[in-house]
Design an enzyme around this catalytic site. Structure first.
Site, PDB file in Angstrom:
ATOM      1  N   SER A  93      30.043 -87.959   4.719  1.00  0.00           N
ATOM      2  CA  SER A  93      29.977 -87.714   6.164  1.00  0.00           C
ATOM      3  C   SER A  93      30.526 -88.895   6.950  1.00  0.00           C
ATOM      4  O   SER A  93      30.999 -88.753   8.076  1.00  0.00           O
ATOM      5  CB  SER A  93      28.523 -87.479   6.595  1.00  0.00           C
ATOM      6  OG  SER A  93      27.769 -88.660   6.352  1.00  0.00           O
ATOM      7  N   THR A  96      26.229 -92.301   7.060  1.00  0.00           N
ATOM      8  CA  THR A  96      24.974 -92.652   6.376  1.00  0.00           C
ATOM      9  C   THR A  96      24.634 -94.111   6.650  1.00  0.00           C
ATOM     10  O   THR A  96      25.442 -95.002   6.349  1.00  0.00           O
ATOM     11  CB  THR A  96      25.125 -92.369   4.864  1.00  0.00           C
ATOM     12  OG1 THR A  96      25.362 -90.971   4.729  1.00  0.00           O
ATOM     13  CG2 THR A  96      23.897 -92.747   4.073  1.00  0.00           C
ATOM     14  N   GLU A 222      17.809 -80.503  -3.767  1.00  0.00           N
ATOM     15  CA  GLU A 222      18.528 -80.180  -2.526  1.00  0.00           C
ATOM     16  C   GLU A 222      18.921 -78.698  -2.431  1.00  0.00           C
ATOM     17  O   GLU A 222      18.848 -78.119  -1.352  1.00  0.00           O
ATOM     18  CB  GLU A 222      19.775 -81.058  -2.391  1.00  0.00           C
ATOM     19  CG  GLU A 222      19.437 -82.520  -2.141  1.00  0.00           C
ATOM     20  CD  GLU A 222      20.668 -83.378  -1.901  1.00  0.00           C
ATOM     21  OE1 GLU A 222      21.306 -83.242  -0.854  1.00  0.00           O
ATOM     22  OE2 GLU A 222      21.006 -84.195  -2.782  1.00  0.00           O
ATOM     23  N   HIS A 238       8.397 -93.745 -25.319  1.00  0.00           N
ATOM     24  CA  HIS A 238       7.576 -94.948 -25.455  1.00  0.00           C
ATOM     25  C   HIS A 238       6.541 -95.077 -24.341  1.00  0.00           C
ATOM     26  O   HIS A 238       5.828 -96.067 -24.275  1.00  0.00           O
ATOM     27  CB  HIS A 238       8.469 -96.194 -25.470  1.00  0.00           C
ATOM     28  CG  HIS A 238       9.328 -96.273 -26.689  1.00  0.00           C
ATOM     29  ND1 HIS A 238       8.923 -96.859 -27.859  1.00  0.00           N
ATOM     30  CD2 HIS A 238      10.570 -95.787 -26.917  1.00  0.00           C
ATOM     31  CE1 HIS A 238       9.885 -96.756 -28.761  1.00  0.00           C
ATOM     32  NE2 HIS A 238      10.899 -96.103 -28.212  1.00  0.00           N
ATOM     33  N   LYS A 332      17.191 -88.329   8.848  1.00  0.00           N
ATOM     34  CA  LYS A 332      18.324 -89.142   9.320  1.00  0.00           C
ATOM     35  C   LYS A 332      18.295 -89.249  10.839  1.00  0.00           C
ATOM     36  O   LYS A 332      18.527 -90.317  11.403  1.00  0.00           O
ATOM     37  CB  LYS A 332      19.657 -88.524   8.871  1.00  0.00           C
ATOM     38  CG  LYS A 332      19.942 -88.694   7.387  1.00  0.00           C
ATOM     39  CD  LYS A 332      21.330 -88.161   7.024  1.00  0.00           C
ATOM     40  CE  LYS A 332      21.600 -88.337   5.537  1.00  0.00           C
ATOM     41  NZ  LYS A 332      22.929 -87.922   5.123  1.00  0.00           N
TER      42      LYS A 332
HETATM   43  C1  F6R Z   1      24.053 -83.648   0.982  1.00  0.00           C
HETATM   44  C2  F6R Z   1      23.791 -84.617  -0.034  1.00  0.00           C
HETATM   45  C3  F6R Z   1      23.107 -85.886   0.352  1.00  0.00           C
HETATM   46  C4  F6R Z   1      24.094 -86.849   0.985  1.00  0.00           C
HETATM   47  C5  F6R Z   1      23.390 -88.160   1.359  1.00  0.00           C
HETATM   48  C6  F6R Z   1      24.352 -89.210   1.862  1.00  0.00           C
HETATM   49  O1  F6R Z   1      24.857 -82.644   0.451  1.00  0.00           O
HETATM   50  O2  F6R Z   1      24.103 -84.404  -1.154  1.00  0.00           O
HETATM   51  O3  F6R Z   1      22.516 -86.416  -0.802  1.00  0.00           O
HETATM   52  O4  F6R Z   1      25.138 -87.112   0.082  1.00  0.00           O
HETATM   53  O5  F6R Z   1      22.454 -87.895   2.367  1.00  0.00           O
HETATM   54  O6  F6R Z   1      25.230 -88.698   2.806  1.00  0.00           O
HETATM   55  P1  F6R Z   1      26.783 -88.981   2.659  1.00  0.00           P
HETATM   56  O7  F6R Z   1      27.165 -88.486   1.322  1.00  0.00           O
HETATM   57  O8  F6R Z   1      27.412 -88.219   3.765  1.00  0.00           O
HETATM   58  O9  F6R Z   1      26.931 -90.462   2.821  1.00  0.00           O
END
Ligand code: F6R
Length: 342
Positions: A93, A96, A222, A238, A332
């Site tokens: 995206s 993040t 997910e 173990h 988020k």
């Molecule tokens: C959503 C997914 C999440 C995102 C994660 C980080 O499909 O798989 O695990 O990958 O929230 O977001 P990005 O990948 O956009 O940095």
């Protein structure tokens, strides 16, 4: 009621993986490079679905090159990042916050940076800072872009002189997926029925497969919206072995999925069979799956897609939408409003 098109769309995305691999190769081949000299280590900074793509690269490379490759899922970079580190900051995206924080830290350390994203703030920052930027096609959930988040990087690392060309392996992976996806799709329907309403534990029996076992867990979380747990053998024999039997409500409700490969030690397989005898009464089902294909890349993807397919079929059985992850989105948003407020 979840619209049937959500399942169809997700299955279609999985079936499009071979195409992703082709696009990924082209993107990697046309990426504007800087000189690849003076690199002592590679750090891939990413979270969630983007990080799994990095893990595939790390795993494949770890069998062939001496240069340390680390995948870091955090705000912080690992110790020792310097101007001689190639830091690959990858976020599908581009928004993040952990990854954006790591990007700033890598820049401050003077690391050699590459950004991989479909857009967002990461693309903006990379453009502004003149950081080499690989734009990958957007419009899908990040976890579905695993081909785009791994293959271009393999190609770029080859062009930097860090590893050999993985073109034959990528081509083999593509062929293997095209040939087997329909059959694996049918198998996934049956296996998802065995997992439904039970607690799924996934064990990898070789360090090469750890990334795959973790991917299974994440996809069950997910896509199917269930808790699941991954572990490794021989290690879990173990410690975790002693935990089977409690809490009691799990007895008879555990599905054990064991992932095996030609790299699994024969004593680990022997150990697995003995272990299963000891915990048999706690298990509702056990499934032992083996990788297909020759190259490690193909073998990893052979089990990754089977887990992906099962997670979607399980979502269908449970009547949940595999495409959306509202709780993660909410978290988020909550975090970003806290940042704005502080
Ligand atoms: C959503 C997914 C999440 C995102 C994660 C980080 O499909 O798989 O695990 O990958 O929230 O977001 P990005 O990948 O956009 O940095």
């Amino acid at each position: 009621m979840v619209n049937n098109s959500a399942y169809r769309k997700m299955i279609e995305l999985i079936f499009n993986l071979p195409e992703q691999l082709t696009i990924g190769m082209e993107l990697g081949a046309h990426f504007q490079l800087f000189p690849g000299t003076g690199i002592d280590n590679v750090v891939i900074s990413a979270m969630g679905g983007s990080a799994i793509g990095g893990d595939v690269v790390r795993m494949v490379l770890s069998q062939e090159i001496n240069l340390p490759v680390t995948v870091q899922r955090d705000y912080h970079l690992p110790f020792g990042v310097s101007s001689r580190t190639l830091c690959v900051v990858s976020s599908y995206s581009g928004n993040t916050e952990e990854t954006l924080t790591a990007y700033a830290a890598a820049k401050a350390k003077g690391a050699k940076l590459i950004s991989i994203t479909s857009g967002g703030k990461l693309a903006e920052k990379a453009r502004r800072d003149g950081v080499p930027l690989l734009i990958i096609p957007g419009g899908m959930p990040p976890r579905c872009a695993i081909g785009l988040l791994s293959v271009p990087l393999l190609v770029i690392l080859n062009r930097l002189g860090i590893c050999r060309s993985f073109e034959p392996d990528i081509a083999e992976t593509s062929r293997l997926l095209k040939k087997n996806l329909p059959g694996w799709g049918r198998g996934a329907k049956k296996m998802s029925r065995k997992i439904n309403n039970r607690f799924c534990i996934i064990y990898s029996t070789s360090r090469a497969l750890d990334v795959v076992a973790y991917r299974w867990q994440c996809q069950l979380n997910e896509n199917a919206k269930i808790l699941a747990h991954w572990g490794t053998l021989p290690e879990q024999s173990h410690n975790e072995l002693m935990g089977y039997g409690a809490p009691e409500f799990l007895n008879g409700k555990i599905v054990l999925v064991v992932l095996t490969d030609q790299t699994s030690h024969n004593r680990t397989i022997l150990r697995l069979h003995q272990l299963v005898k000891l915990i048999d009464r706690t298990l509702a089902e056990k499934m032992i799956l083996k990788t297909a294909g020759h190259s490690l890349l193909a073998r990893l993807f052979s089990l990754i897609v089977r887990g992906d397919l099962i997670s979607v079929e399980l979502a269908r059985l449970r009547g949940v939408d595999p495409m959306v992850i509202p709780r993660i989105e909410r978290l988020k948003r909550a975090l970003s409003s806290l940042r704005r407020g502080s």
